[in-house]
Design an enzyme around this catalytic site. Structure first.
Site, PDB file in Angstrom:
ATOM      1  N   ASP A  39      17.402  -5.497   8.156  1.00  0.00           N
ATOM      2  CA  ASP A  39      18.098  -4.408   8.833  1.00  0.00           C
ATOM      3  C   ASP A  39      19.289  -4.974   9.618  1.00  0.00           C
ATOM      4  O   ASP A  39      19.127  -5.597  10.666  1.00  0.00           O
ATOM      5  CB  ASP A  39      17.118  -3.693   9.775  1.00  0.00           C
ATOM      6  CG  ASP A  39      17.742  -2.463  10.421  1.00  0.00           C
ATOM      7  OD1 ASP A  39      18.984  -2.343  10.406  1.00  0.00           O
ATOM      8  OD2 ASP A  39      16.985  -1.628  10.939  1.00  0.00           O
ATOM      9  N   ASP A  76      11.533  -4.911   7.313  1.00  0.00           N
ATOM     10  CA  ASP A  76      10.577  -3.810   7.386  1.00  0.00           C
ATOM     11  C   ASP A  76      10.066  -3.506   5.976  1.00  0.00           C
ATOM     12  O   ASP A  76      10.865  -3.262   5.075  1.00  0.00           O
ATOM     13  CB  ASP A  76      11.280  -2.584   7.988  1.00  0.00           C
ATOM     14  CG  ASP A  76      10.288  -1.523   8.422  1.00  0.00           C
ATOM     15  OD1 ASP A  76       9.254  -1.364   7.742  1.00  0.00           O
ATOM     16  OD2 ASP A  76      10.551  -0.858   9.445  1.00  0.00           O
ATOM     17  N   ASP A 119      15.132  -8.532  10.970  1.00  0.00           N
ATOM     18  CA  ASP A 119      14.078  -7.529  10.911  1.00  0.00           C
ATOM     19  C   ASP A 119      13.824  -7.161   9.450  1.00  0.00           C
ATOM     20  O   ASP A 119      14.686  -6.602   8.789  1.00  0.00           O
ATOM     21  CB  ASP A 119      14.535  -6.294  11.712  1.00  0.00           C
ATOM     22  CG  ASP A 119      13.524  -5.169  11.672  1.00  0.00           C
ATOM     23  OD1 ASP A 119      12.366  -5.405  11.281  1.00  0.00           O
ATOM     24  OD2 ASP A 119      13.894  -4.036  12.039  1.00  0.00           O
TER      25      ASP A 119
END
Ligand SMILES: [Zn+2]
Length: 326
Positions: free
Chosen positions: A275, A96, A94
Site C-alpha cells: 500500500d 494487506d 504494508d
C-alpha cells in the site's frame, strides 16, 4: 474465525490476556515521542494526539477503555500531542492480504491461503531490504489481515516521501527494468539486449522474483490491464518453465512482443503489492502490536520467525478459541 469481537470479548482480552510488557522493545523505547490513536466504536481512529509517558499509563488506558482498535505513530516527535517538531519516521511497508493484486483464493475477506501469500511476499521484500539495501533493524508485524514491515535503521528514518516512494518502487518491482545496455567505449554500437531474468542481482533480479510470484499464483480469473484471456491462459500453460527457471523458453512460448507488454503490465500490477499511501506518509499511525484487531478478532503481534509463522496458531485470542463454533 475472522468474525468481529464484542465489547465483552474486548474487555476480557485486555483484562486477562493482554500484557503491556509484551509491547515490542522498539515501541517501548522512546514511547513518549510517539502519537497514539484509538478507535473506540469501530468507526475509524478518531481519538488521536494521545501520548503516554510511561508503560503503566498505557496499561491502565487499555484496561479501562478496551478500545476497538489501537494505533501508534511511525513518527517520533518532540511534541507528539500536536504532531509537532517531527524528528524521524520508521520506513513502513504494508502488505494487506485482502488487497493483493493476485490471490489464488479469490475469497471475500481474508483466509488462510491469501494470508500465506502475503507472508511469502513479505519474505521476498525482507530479502531485498536486507540483501540489496543492507538494512538490519527490521521488524515484522502481523496486523490481523496482513503484515507490516517496519524499518528503524537510522539512515532511512529521515527519508522524505519522495525517497520513500523510490524505495517502495524498488522493493515491489513497480517499474519495468530496462533491457538495453550500452558499454561505455561502444556508444556508437547497437545496444546489448539483456532481459531482466538474465541478470541475477540488483533491481532486475528483484523484478524477476516478484513477477515469478505473480505468475505462480495467477488463477486465470484476474482482470489485468493489457493482458487478455488468451495471454492469461498461455501464462498458466507455460508457467512450469518459470518455476524451473527457464525464463528464456517461457519468453519464446509467449512471444517477444507479447512478452514486452506482459513485463509492462506486471510492473504496474506490482505497484499494488504494497500500500503506497502507507509507505510515503511520514505521519501515519499503524495498528499497535499486541492490540486486538476487533473486526477479525485476531491479535496484532510482532513476528519473530516469519519463515514459520502461522497466524491461525499464534494470533488467535483465547476468547475466540472458547467460542462455540471454533
Ligand atoms: Zn483469501
Amino acid at each position: 474465525m475472522f468474525e468481529a469481537s464484542t465489547l465483552e470479548e474486548r474487555r476480557r482480552y485486555y483484562r486477562e490476556e493482554w500484557n503491556v510488557k509484551e509491547l515490542p522493545d522498539f515501541i517501548k523505547k522512546d514511547l513518549n515521542k510517539r502519537e497514539f490513536g484509538f478507535d473506540h466504536l469501530g468507526n475509524g481512529p478518531n481519538d488521536r494526539y494521545r501520548i503516554f509517558k510511561t508503560q503503566d499509563m498505557i496499561r491502565r488506558f487499555m484496561r479501562y477503555r478496551s478500545p476497538f482498535a489501537a494505533y501508534c505513530s511511525i513518527a517520533f516527535y518532540n511534541k507528539p500531542w500536536q504532531r509537532g517538531d517531527w524528528l524521524k519516521s520508521e520506513l513502513v511497508f504494508d502488505v494487506d492480504a485482502k488487497d493483493l493484486p493476485i490471490r489464488s483464493c479469490n475469497c471475500e475477506g481474508v483466509c488462510n491461503i491469501c494470508l500465506n501469500e502475503a507472508r511469502q511476499i513479505v519474505l521476498l521484500i525482507l530479502d531485498t531490504l536486507r540483501g540489496d539495501l543492507g538494512l538490519k533493524d527490521i521488524h515484522m508485524i502481523y496486523s490481523g489481515r496482513g503484515y507490516h514491515i517496519r524499518v528503524l535503521d537510522e539512515e532511512v528514518m529521515t527519508f522524505d516521501s519522495e525517497v520513500r516512494s523510490q524505495v517502495l518502487k524498488y522493493v515491489s518491482g513497480a517499474e519495468a527494468p530496462k533491457n538495453k545496455y550500452v558499454l561505455e567505449n561502444e556508444v556508437d554500437q547497437k545496444p546489448y539486449e539483456l532481459e531482466h531474468f538474465l541478470i541475477p542481482f540488483g533491481y532486475p533480479a528483484v523484478f524477476t522474483s516478484r513477477v515469478k510470484h505473480s505468475i505462480m499464483h495467477i488463477t486465470g480469473k484476474e482482470k489485468i490491464e493489457n493482458i487478455n484471456t488468451k495471454l492469461l491462459k498461455d501464462i498458466i500453460k507455460y508457467r512450469n518453465l518459470v518455476e524451473k527457471g527457464e525464463w528464456g523458453l517461457f519468453k519464446n512460448k509467449i512471444g517477444p512482443i507479447r512478452y514486452k507488454n506482459f513485463v509492462e503490465s506486471m510492473s504496474q500490477l506490482n505497484m499494488g503489492i504494497v500500500d503506497a499511501k502507507v509507505s510515503i506518509d511520514l505521519k501515519r499511525i499503524l495498528r499497535l502490536p499486541t492490540s486486538l484487531h476487533s473486526k477479525v478478532s485476531m491479535k496484532c503481534m510482532e513476528v519473530k520467525n516469519i519463515e514459520n509463522f502461522d497466524p491461525l496458531k499464534e494470533a488467535v485470542p483465547k476468547f475466540v478459541m472458547e467460542r462455540k463454533d471454533y
